[in-house]
Scaffold this motif. Sequence first.
Motif, PDB file in Angstrom:
ATOM      1  N   PRO A 169      30.610 -43.108   2.868  1.00 11.07           N
ATOM      2  CA  PRO A 169      30.845 -44.429   3.489  1.00 11.07           C
ATOM      3  C   PRO A 169      30.198 -44.546   4.867  1.00 11.07           C
ATOM      4  N   PHE A 170      30.238 -43.477   5.665  1.00  7.04           N
ATOM      5  CA  PHE A 170      29.620 -43.499   6.985  1.00  7.04           C
ATOM      6  C   PHE A 170      28.088 -43.549   6.865  1.00  7.04           C
ATOM      7  N   MET A 171      27.572 -42.787   5.906  1.00  7.11           N
ATOM      8  CA  MET A 171      26.128 -42.755   5.701  1.00  7.11           C
ATOM      9  C   MET A 171      25.603 -44.117   5.289  1.00  7.11           C
ATOM     10  N   ARG A 172      26.328 -44.818   4.406  1.00  8.15           N
ATOM     11  CA  ARG A 172      25.871 -46.129   3.936  1.00  8.15           C
ATOM     12  C   ARG A 172      25.707 -47.103   5.094  1.00  8.15           C
ATOM     13  N   VAL A 173      26.680 -47.129   5.996  1.00  6.14           N
ATOM     14  CA  VAL A 173      26.633 -48.047   7.133  1.00  6.14           C
ATOM     15  C   VAL A 173      25.471 -47.700   8.059  1.00  6.14           C
ATOM     16  N   ALA A 174      25.329 -46.414   8.395  1.00  2.00           N
ATOM     17  CA  ALA A 174      24.286 -45.986   9.326  1.00  2.00           C
ATOM     18  C   ALA A 174      22.892 -46.207   8.736  1.00  2.00           C
ATOM     19  N   PHE A 175      22.742 -45.892   7.457  1.00  2.43           N
ATOM     20  CA  PHE A 175      21.436 -46.012   6.814  1.00  2.43           C
ATOM     21  C   PHE A 175      21.032 -47.479   6.684  1.00  2.43           C
ATOM     22  N   LYS A 176      21.989 -48.324   6.329  1.00  4.62           N
ATOM     23  CA  LYS A 176      21.688 -49.748   6.186  1.00  4.62           C
ATOM     24  C   LYS A 176      21.276 -50.342   7.518  1.00  4.62           C
ATOM     25  N   PHE A 177      21.971 -49.961   8.591  1.00  3.09           N
ATOM     26  CA  PHE A 177      21.639 -50.494   9.911  1.00  3.09           C
ATOM     27  C   PHE A 177      20.263 -50.031  10.357  1.00  3.09           C
ATOM     28  N   TYR A 178      19.970 -48.739  10.195  1.00  2.83           N
ATOM     29  CA  TYR A 178      18.733 -48.191  10.750  1.00  2.83           C
ATOM     30  C   TYR A 178      17.499 -48.569   9.943  1.00  2.83           C
ATOM     31  N   TYR A 179      17.568 -48.456   8.613  1.00  2.00           N
ATOM     32  CA  TYR A 179      16.376 -48.659   7.791  1.00  2.00           C
ATOM     33  C   TYR A 179      16.304 -50.038   7.139  1.00  2.00           C
ATOM     34  N   SER A 180      17.431 -50.704   6.977  1.00  2.00           N
ATOM     35  CA  SER A 180      17.463 -52.037   6.375  1.00  2.00           C
ATOM     36  C   SER A 180      16.722 -52.109   5.032  1.00  2.00           C
ATOM     37  N   PRO A 181      17.054 -51.222   4.079  1.00  2.00           N
ATOM     38  CA  PRO A 181      16.331 -51.208   2.804  1.00  2.00           C
ATOM     39  C   PRO A 181      16.728 -52.369   1.900  1.00  2.00           C
ATOM     40  N   ARG A 182      15.836 -52.722   0.998  1.00  2.00           N
ATOM     41  CA  ARG A 182      16.136 -53.702  -0.049  1.00  2.00           C
ATOM     42  C   ARG A 182      16.530 -52.933  -1.302  1.00  2.00           C
ATOM     43  N   ILE A 183      17.668 -53.279  -1.861  1.00  2.00           N
ATOM     44  CA  ILE A 183      18.168 -52.619  -3.072  1.00  2.00           C
ATOM     45  C   ILE A 183      18.253 -53.677  -4.164  1.00  2.00           C
ATOM     46  N   ILE A 184      17.451 -53.510  -5.208  1.00  2.00           N
ATOM     47  CA  ILE A 184      17.341 -54.518  -6.262  1.00  2.00           C
ATOM     48  C   ILE A 184      17.803 -53.933  -7.599  1.00  2.00           C
ATOM     49  N   GLY A 185      18.686 -54.650  -8.276  1.00  2.00           N
ATOM     50  CA  GLY A 185      19.131 -54.225  -9.602  1.00  2.00           C
ATOM     51  C   GLY A 185      20.246 -53.209  -9.604  1.00  2.00           C
ATOM     52  N   ALA A 186      20.964 -53.064  -8.493  1.00  2.00           N
ATOM     53  CA  ALA A 186      22.053 -52.079  -8.429  1.00  2.00           C
ATOM     54  C   ALA A 186      23.127 -52.350  -9.474  1.00  2.00           C
ATOM     55  N   TYR A 237      14.997 -38.478   2.331  1.00  2.00           N
ATOM     56  CA  TYR A 237      16.127 -39.404   2.352  1.00  2.00           C
ATOM     57  C   TYR A 237      16.242 -40.261   1.090  1.00  2.00           C
ATOM     58  N   ASP A 238      15.396 -40.039   0.105  1.00  2.00           N
ATOM     59  CA  ASP A 238      15.376 -40.905  -1.082  1.00  2.00           C
ATOM     60  C   ASP A 238      16.741 -41.050  -1.741  1.00  2.00           C
ATOM     61  N   GLN A 239      17.493 -39.958  -1.797  1.00  8.08           N
ATOM     62  CA  GLN A 239      18.793 -40.027  -2.471  1.00  8.08           C
ATOM     63  C   GLN A 239      19.758 -40.970  -1.769  1.00  8.08           C
ATOM     64  N   CYS A 240      19.537 -41.215  -0.472  1.00  6.54           N
ATOM     65  CA  CYS A 240      20.440 -42.081   0.287  1.00  6.54           C
ATOM     66  C   CYS A 240      20.429 -43.515  -0.237  1.00  6.54           C
ATOM     67  N   LEU A 241      19.297 -43.955  -0.772  1.00 10.29           N
ATOM     68  CA  LEU A 241      19.206 -45.321  -1.277  1.00 10.29           C
ATOM     69  C   LEU A 241      20.085 -45.519  -2.505  1.00 10.29           C
ATOM     70  N   THR A 242      20.124 -44.525  -3.390  1.00 10.63           N
ATOM     71  CA  THR A 242      21.002 -44.636  -4.555  1.00 10.63           C
ATOM     72  C   THR A 242      22.462 -44.483  -4.147  1.00 10.63           C
ATOM     73  N   ILE A 243      22.727 -43.661  -3.141  1.00 11.02           N
ATOM     74  CA  ILE A 243      24.103 -43.538  -2.631  1.00 11.02           C
ATOM     75  C   ILE A 243      24.580 -44.887  -2.105  1.00 11.02           C
ATOM     76  N   MET A 244      23.660 -45.676  -1.530  1.00 11.30           N
ATOM     77  CA  MET A 244      24.006 -47.010  -1.049  1.00 11.30           C
ATOM     78  C   MET A 244      24.238 -47.984  -2.198  1.00 11.30           C
ATOM     79  N   ALA A 245      23.546 -47.750  -3.318  1.00  9.47           N
ATOM     80  CA  ALA A 245      23.545 -48.714  -4.423  1.00  9.47           C
ATOM     81  C   ALA A 245      24.781 -48.634  -5.305  1.00  9.47           C
ATOM     82  N   THR A 246      25.471 -47.506  -5.308  1.00 14.91           N
ATOM     83  CA  THR A 246      26.636 -47.347  -6.176  1.00 14.91           C
ATOM     84  C   THR A 246      27.708 -46.532  -5.479  1.00 14.91           C
ATOM     85  N   LYS A 247      28.958 -46.828  -5.789  1.00 12.19           N
ATOM     86  CA  LYS A 247      30.067 -46.068  -5.209  1.00 12.19           C
ATOM     87  C   LYS A 247      30.442 -44.860  -6.067  1.00 12.19           C
ATOM     88  N   ARG A 248      29.724 -44.670  -7.169  1.00  9.17           N
ATOM     89  CA  ARG A 248      29.984 -43.510  -8.005  1.00  9.17           C
ATOM     90  C   ARG A 248      29.570 -42.230  -7.277  1.00  9.17           C
TER      91      ARG A 248
END
Length: 206
Positions: A16-33, A52-63
């Motif tokens: 949960p902490f990583m999702r917030v920090a990563f979204k703020f810093y990199y502002s990635p677009r996540i399509i089709g989650a 850091y590639d795995q961080c994008l999928t961690i952002m895309a799903t709570k699984r």
Amino acid sequence: MKKPEDREFGYKFLTPFMRVAFKFYYSPRIIGAEKIPKDSAIVIAGNHKHVYDQCLTIMATKRVIHYMAKKEYFEGKLAPLFRFVGCIPVDRSKRDFSSAMSALKVLKKGGAIGIFPEGTRNKTDKFLLNFKTGAVAMAKKTGAYIVPFGLTGDYKFRSKNLTIRYGEPFKADNMSVEEANEKLFREVERLMLENLNENKENLMNA
């Protein structure tokens, strides 16, 4: 000591902490989650360009996703972190049956495995490296869905083009390992191209 496939607390605690920090810093677009199944065994697989590639999928799903990572990560200063979040170490110098068994246990329990079929970060001029067959072989053995993704863009502060796009999940049940691997490769390639074309259009319309 818990085995990698049994560790989930660390992942649930830290992500949960990583999702917030990563979204703020990199502002990635996540399509089709929304295409990522919420409760079935899944193998999430796509291209690999950055640590850091795995961080994008961690952002895309709570699984909880058990990522398969090279064993060298478990020998450095960050080793406790990789163990804490349930990553599965892989010895790339041989056929690592131990890591495969850990991943299969996760899938047989209906869990999620994250893997990069290229086997390493793509630091070449090639658009996409050849895929190893481990991802589709595991999915075929367990009946898991394969969820392809294509990742493009730069890891820069407030990035303008960092994008991950998920494709439709599919099963390898009625395909050979080679056929399923080819399908996965083509899907990842297509998703990457969609990202690039869309980002190009956005720049032209800006």
